[in-house]
Motif scaffolding. Structure first.
Motif, mmCIF file in Angstrom:
data_model
loop_
_atom_site.group_PDB
_atom_site.id
_atom_site.type_symbol
_atom_site.label_atom_id
_atom_site.label_comp_id
_atom_site.label_asym_id
_atom_site.label_seq_id
_atom_site.Cartn_x
_atom_site.Cartn_y
_atom_site.Cartn_z
ATOM 1 N N TRP A 1 1.091 -1.052 0.095
ATOM 2 C CA TRP A 1 0.407 0.097 -0.168
ATOM 3 C C TRP A 1 0.572 1.319 0.296
ATOM 4 O O TRP A 1 0.809 2.273 -0.217
ATOM 5 C CB TRP A 1 -0.406 0.504 0.977
ATOM 6 C CG TRP A 1 -2.026 1.052 1.421
ATOM 7 C CD1 TRP A 1 -1.570 2.229 2.289
ATOM 8 C CD2 TRP A 1 -3.189 1.612 0.732
ATOM 9 N NE1 TRP A 1 -2.730 2.727 1.917
ATOM 10 C CE2 TRP A 1 -3.087 2.895 0.922
ATOM 11 C CE3 TRP A 1 -3.598 1.013 -0.352
ATOM 12 C CZ2 TRP A 1 -4.576 3.206 0.531
ATOM 13 C CZ3 TRP A 1 -5.027 1.335 -0.835
ATOM 14 C CH2 TRP A 1 -4.967 2.424 -0.290
ATOM 15 N N GLN A 2 1.940 1.332 0.794
ATOM 16 C CA GLN A 2 2.869 2.740 1.312
ATOM 17 C C GLN A 2 3.660 2.235 0.226
ATOM 18 O O GLN A 2 4.553 1.107 1.123
ATOM 19 C CB GLN A 2 3.175 3.254 2.207
ATOM 20 C CG GLN A 2 1.088 3.237 3.246
ATOM 21 C CD GLN A 2 1.807 3.769 3.981
ATOM 22 O OE1 GLN A 2 2.210 3.447 4.967
ATOM 23 N NE2 GLN A 2 1.925 5.370 4.340
ATOM 24 N N MET A 3 4.337 2.981 -0.590
ATOM 25 C CA MET A 3 5.826 2.655 -1.144
ATOM 26 C C MET A 3 6.204 4.521 -1.120
ATOM 27 O O MET A 3 5.730 5.051 -2.003
ATOM 28 C CB MET A 3 5.855 1.954 -2.111
ATOM 29 C CG MET A 3 5.803 0.749 -2.432
ATOM 30 S SD MET A 3 6.015 -0.136 -3.860
ATOM 31 C CE MET A 3 4.114 -0.089 -4.691
ATOM 32 N N PRO A 4 7.796 4.437 -1.656
ATOM 33 C CA PRO A 4 8.178 5.841 -1.460
ATOM 34 C C PRO A 4 7.592 6.351 -3.132
ATOM 35 O O PRO A 4 7.676 5.920 -4.142
ATOM 36 C CB PRO A 4 9.355 6.386 -1.224
ATOM 37 C CG PRO A 4 9.617 4.513 -0.431
ATOM 38 C CD PRO A 4 8.137 3.853 -1.425
ATOM 39 N N GLU A 5 7.679 7.681 -3.143
ATOM 40 C CA GLU A 5 7.193 8.734 -4.889
ATOM 41 C C GLU A 5 5.902 7.962 -5.296
ATOM 42 O O GLU A 5 5.263 8.604 -5.559
ATOM 43 C CB GLU A 5 8.812 8.366 -5.696
ATOM 44 C CG GLU A 5 9.560 8.888 -4.889
ATOM 45 C CD GLU A 5 10.999 8.736 -5.862
ATOM 46 O OE1 GLU A 5 11.094 8.513 -7.163
ATOM 47 O OE2 GLU A 5 11.631 9.086 -5.326
ATOM 48 N N LEU A 6 5.935 6.836 -5.578
ATOM 49 C CA LEU A 6 4.541 6.164 -6.008
ATOM 50 C C LEU A 6 4.183 5.136 -4.913
ATOM 51 O O LEU A 6 4.493 3.932 -5.760
ATOM 52 C CB LEU A 6 4.521 5.822 -7.409
ATOM 53 C CG LEU A 6 3.622 5.336 -8.230
ATOM 54 C CD1 LEU A 6 3.010 6.496 -8.404
ATOM 55 C CD2 LEU A 6 4.386 4.698 -9.604
#
Length: 260
Positions: A58-63
């Motif tokens: 669900w949460q990844m850096p930048e995108l």
């Protein structure tokens, strides 16, 4: 014999990604066709490999995972299962909207259920055609059900005392391994043990922007954006900090904040 389910896995945390991949390899009816360490990599991997199912953190850096879904064209969109660290109350929205999820740490039996659901849907083409609508509905439901209030202050422990740092006084937050280095408007420095992407979720996106994979900055304190040789950008903050901006985030910054 039924064709094996082709899967792409995307998670920026290597241990979590490796664990999920190891679980998938215990099943004979699936084929891992790609691993991605970021949302941007996930989009490219999905467009290239055209998997049946994408397991997206669900949460990844930048995108993030939602950004991946929105970045894909409808004809490239596979079945989606989000991987999330949130509790079942928060992720219930996915289930009622027919979008599956996996709760970290991933359980093998629960993963099997997800794979079975995906295989069942593969047998019904009309369900795949409706997938993007389900995803959009799940996004709205999730954000309404799961979003906590934005932080107004961050407690920082200094030996025998706890310092309360108001959010409006924070100029930047920079990740260094498992630590986050917080710099204030007056160049005070604090360190906390926390994951940047988890803290970012608790901060108002109208106040803080990600400049790169490991950096958040207070928008109100960005006084200049300099273009460097080679097309790179650097943000100058009111406290004198100079922070590099990734190419992806420089485009976001230009589109959202540097145009009248």
């Amino acid at each position: 014999m039924t064709a094996r389910l082709r899967i792409v896995v995307a998670d920026d945390e290597r241990p979590a990604r490796s664990f999920l991949v190891a679980l998938l390899r215990t099943f004979d009816d699936v084929a891992l066709v790609g691993e991605a360490a970021s949302g941007k990599e996930a989009v490219a991997m999905i467009e290239k490999q055209k998997p049946d199912l994408a397991l997206l953190d669900w949460q990844m850096p930048e995108l993030d995972g939602i950004g991946v879904v929105r970045a894909l064209k409808k004809h490239d969109l596979p079945l989606i299962a989000f991987v999330t660290a949130y509790d079942e109350y928060a992720v219930h929205a996915f289930e009622v909207n027919a979008v599956d999820y996996l709760l970290k740490p991933v359980d093998q039996a629960r993963l099997r259920e997800t794979l079975n659901r995906a295989q069942e849907r593969m047998e019904h083409a009309e369900i795949i055609a409706e997938q993007s609508a389900h995803v959009d509905a799940a996004i709205v439901s999730y954000e309404l059900a799961a979003k906590p209030p934005y932080l107004e202050r961050i407690p920082v422990r200094h030996r025998e005392e706890v310092v309360i740092v108001p959010i409006q006084q924070i100029a930047s937050i920079v990740a260094e391994g498992e630590l986050l280095n917080i710099t204030t408007v007056r160049n005070g420095r604090h360190t906390i043990t926390y994951r940047l992407k988890d803290l970012e979720r608790r901060l108002d996106p109208a106040r803080f922007i990600r400049l790169g994979r490991g950096t958040l900055a207070n928008l109100d304190l960005i006084t200049k954006v300099n273009v460097m040789p080679g097309g790179n950008h650097v943000a100058l903050l009111a406290n004198g900090q100079r922070l590099p901006i990734s190419r992806l985030q420089s485009r976001v910054l230009r589109e959202r904040f540097l145009k009248l």
